[in-house]
Design a protein around this motif. Structure first.
Motif, mmCIF file in Angstrom:
data_model
loop_
_atom_site.group_PDB
_atom_site.id
_atom_site.type_symbol
_atom_site.label_atom_id
_atom_site.label_comp_id
_atom_site.label_asym_id
_atom_site.label_seq_id
_atom_site.Cartn_x
_atom_site.Cartn_y
_atom_site.Cartn_z
ATOM 1 N N GLU A 56 -13.299 13.463 -35.329
ATOM 2 C CA GLU A 56 -13.768 14.854 -35.429
ATOM 3 C C GLU A 56 -12.832 15.797 -34.667
ATOM 4 O O GLU A 56 -12.479 16.878 -35.160
ATOM 5 C CB GLU A 56 -15.190 14.951 -34.879
ATOM 6 C CG GLU A 56 -15.798 16.327 -34.936
ATOM 7 C CD GLU A 56 -17.206 16.336 -34.345
ATOM 8 O OE1 GLU A 56 -17.563 17.378 -33.776
ATOM 9 O OE2 GLU A 56 -17.937 15.326 -34.460
ATOM 10 N N SER A 60 -10.524 18.795 -36.187
ATOM 11 C CA SER A 60 -10.630 20.161 -35.656
ATOM 12 C C SER A 60 -9.266 20.712 -35.273
ATOM 13 O O SER A 60 -8.986 21.895 -35.446
ATOM 14 C CB SER A 60 -11.543 20.185 -34.436
ATOM 15 O OG SER A 60 -12.864 19.883 -34.812
ATOM 16 N N SER A 64 -7.564 24.319 -36.642
ATOM 17 C CA SER A 64 -7.354 25.470 -35.737
ATOM 18 C C SER A 64 -5.924 25.948 -35.740
ATOM 19 O O SER A 64 -5.065 25.464 -36.301
ATOM 20 C CB SER A 64 -7.766 25.128 -34.323
ATOM 21 O OG SER A 64 -7.025 24.043 -33.822
#
Length: 64
Positions: A56, A60, A64
């Motif tokens: 995860e 992410s 970003s």
């Protein structure tokens, strides 16, 4: 899921990879984004310390 690997710890490719990414020990888990950039060189630690969040967190980092 297929995992790309560098064959043979003493192979020419393995030595080149180890030199490029300053690999120090085995196992080594360097996580790359789809564009080839390095997300982390600490994949083993990520999985060891927070296995439930490692994937995860890597995803992410890509977003970003």
């Amino acid at each position: 899921m297929e995992w790309p690997i560098v064959p043979g710890v003493r192979s020419k490719d393995a030595r080149k990879f180890a030199s490029k990414f300053a690999s120090r020990a085995l196992p080594e888990l360097i996580v790359f984004a789809p564009d080839g950039s390095v997300i982390t060189k600490e994949g083993v630690n990520d999985v060891w310390l927070t296995p439930e969040f490692a994937l995860e967190n890597w995803r992410s980092a890509i977003e970003s």
